[in-house]
Design an enzyme around this catalytic site. Structure first.
Site, PDB file in Angstrom:
ATOM      1  N   ASP A   1       0.984  -1.062  -0.186  1.00  0.00           N
ATOM      2  CA  ASP A   1       0.119   0.036   0.134  1.00  0.00           C
ATOM      3  C   ASP A   1       0.915   1.236   0.058  1.00  0.00           C
ATOM      4  OD1 ASP A   1      -1.988   1.845   0.151  1.00  0.00           O
ATOM      5  OD2 ASP A   1      -2.727   1.174   1.997  1.00  0.00           O
TER       6      ASP A   1
ATOM      7  N   ASP B   1      -2.963   2.632  -5.601  1.00  0.00           N
ATOM      8  CA  ASP B   1      -1.922   2.460  -4.617  1.00  0.00           C
ATOM      9  C   ASP B   1      -1.623   1.340  -4.237  1.00  0.00           C
ATOM     10  OD1 ASP B   1      -4.438   2.882  -3.807  1.00  0.00           O
ATOM     11  OD2 ASP B   1      -3.987   3.980  -2.329  1.00  0.00           O
ATOM     12  N   GLU B   2      -2.502   0.280  -4.354  1.00  0.00           N
ATOM     13  CA  GLU B   2      -2.658  -1.031  -3.634  1.00  0.00           C
ATOM     14  C   GLU B   2      -2.239  -2.163  -4.646  1.00  0.00           C
ATOM     15  OE1 GLU B   2      -5.343  -1.799  -0.613  1.00  0.00           O
ATOM     16  OE2 GLU B   2      -5.856   0.435  -0.785  1.00  0.00           O
TER      17      GLU B   2
END
Length: 407
Positions: free
Chosen positions: A8, A104-105
């Site tokens: 993350d 973002d992950e």
């Protein structure tokens, strides 16, 4: 035992902006939507803003009330996509099994690669920090749900391991809302049954959860007990988009059904156009409604037959709205989606007696799409869209496509 990582990127949008303007590092700052277009919510914030109480998804005025010195910058989604792809390139140097979860992950399956969990996670954090100037939080576990939970436990720039030996101690005391896919509505239903922690959920009877939440209740019980075993899907094996949707926040709250109907037709046209271009048809229409207090409602309905026709999509959306919305509050934003997509080729049975009205509708919408292709999207629009003042909204900018998450 499987070895799954969940990475993350910390404060991703804000961190990218601070790379381009280092002066923002020492000031509370946030990336926000356009207040003039009523997209005025916080999309991401840095650690200083977080410490001041600023939260993602709250309105700008709420954030400024908590932190008057907050610096706001506009979102640059193309830039964030660029950095996201660069980080994923690093991941793929270790494993081909990389499954993105937003920009973002991502999950990584490194089972059997011979890497020690902590050393691999720490190496990824080091490389992203040194090569990209960004920081990662990484969760390491034996399934995807606990790996994601681990990446949320320590921020920023940290590694957390959740193993078969320690998950009861680490996970079960956490609030039930920390579990993947437990939103505000599900949390309220669970709390009404005295289920407050993930441990409460794990120890509850699956039958009780199924009666309260349906199939979702049983899935959450599996998650809480560490029994989830879905594979990490390699990018090249990812399924095609299973839904196409569009949503918009107009310049003013909607107070009448006529306004809502007009906007739903405009949204349905953009969804239908996208489906037609992709050679797909939707079997289900979904509707999302958000009121002026940012409380959302989602619902969907199955169509008699798959379609890309905007008139059929809009009719279903309007019908859903009339069934679900009682006008307790004005409408702030609307969204329309086509779901359960399939190829247009071969899905439609030739009827013994053709539906001439539907054939005329197809010819009409194909003609409209042809005109828009030649002369621009604003060259032709519905009268109701023009009369209600929605003809200036560029709905092509709001398209969303979603990968399959299962039925």
């Amino acid at each position: 035992m499987r070895l799954i990582l969940h990475s993350d990127l910390n404060c991703f949008y804000a961190s990218v902006e601070m790379l381009y303007d280092p002066s923002l590092k020492n000031r509370p700052m946030a990336v926000a939507g356009d207040p003039q277009a009523r997209h005025g919510i916080i999309l991401a914030k840095n650690e200083l803003a977080k410490k001041a109480g600023v939260q993602t998804a709250e309105t700008i005025w709420q954030a400024r009330r908590k932190c008057p010195e907050l610096v706001l910058v506009g979102a640059r989604h193309g830039l964030y996509e660029k950095y996201s792809q660069k980080v994923r390139t690093i991941y793929r140097q270790y494993t081909r099994y990389v499954e993105p979860f937003g920009l973002d992950e991502a999950w990584l399956d490194v089972t059997g690669l011979g890497f020690e969990a902590i050393s691999l996670a720490d190496e990824l954090r080091r490389r992203v920090r040194e090569e990209m100037g960004l920081t990662l939080s990484v969760g390491v576990s034996f399934n995807k749900v606990f790996a994601k939970l681990g990446s949320d436990l320590k921020k920023p720039d940290a590694t957390t391991i959740i193993s078969p030996q320690n998950y009861r101690k680490l996970v079960w005391p956490l609030p039930v809302r920390n579990l993947l896919f437990v939103g505000p509505s599900t949390e309220r239903k669970l709390r009404s049954r005295n289920i407050h922690t993930i441990g409460d959920l794990a120890l509850c009877s699956p039958e009780i959860l199924r009666s309260a939440l349906g199939k979702c209740g049983e899935s959450l019980w599996i998650f809480a007990n560490g029994l989830e075993n879905q594979p990490v899907v390699a990018s090249e094996n990812a399924e095609e988009a299973k839904s196409v949707g569009n949503s918009v926040t107009p310049s003013h709250d909607l107070h009448s059904e006529e306004e809502v109907k007009s906007l739903l037709f405009a949204l349905s046209e953009s969804v239908g156009e996208r489906l037609k271009r992709q050679g797909q048809a939707a079997r289900v229409v979904g509707l999302s409604i958000r009121d002026c207090d940012l409380i959302s409602c989602q619902c969907q309905t199955q169509l008699p037959q798959p379609t890309w026709l905007s008139a059929e999509i809009a009719d279903a959306a309007v019908r859903l709205f009339r069934e679900r919305w009682h006008w307790d509050k004005p409408v702030r934003s609307l969204g329309v989606s086509g779901l359960m997509l399939r190829s247009c080729e071969g899905w439609e049975q030739i009827p013994l007696f053709p539906d001439l009205r539907r054939e005329r509708q197809k010819a009409l919408e194909e003609a409209v799409l042809s005109l828009r292709h030649r002369f621009g999207v604003s060259s032709i629009c519905r009268a109701t869209t023009l009369l209600q003042g929605f003809s200036e909204i560029d709905l092509r900018q709001g398209h969303r496509t979603f990968p399959s998450k299962g039925d």
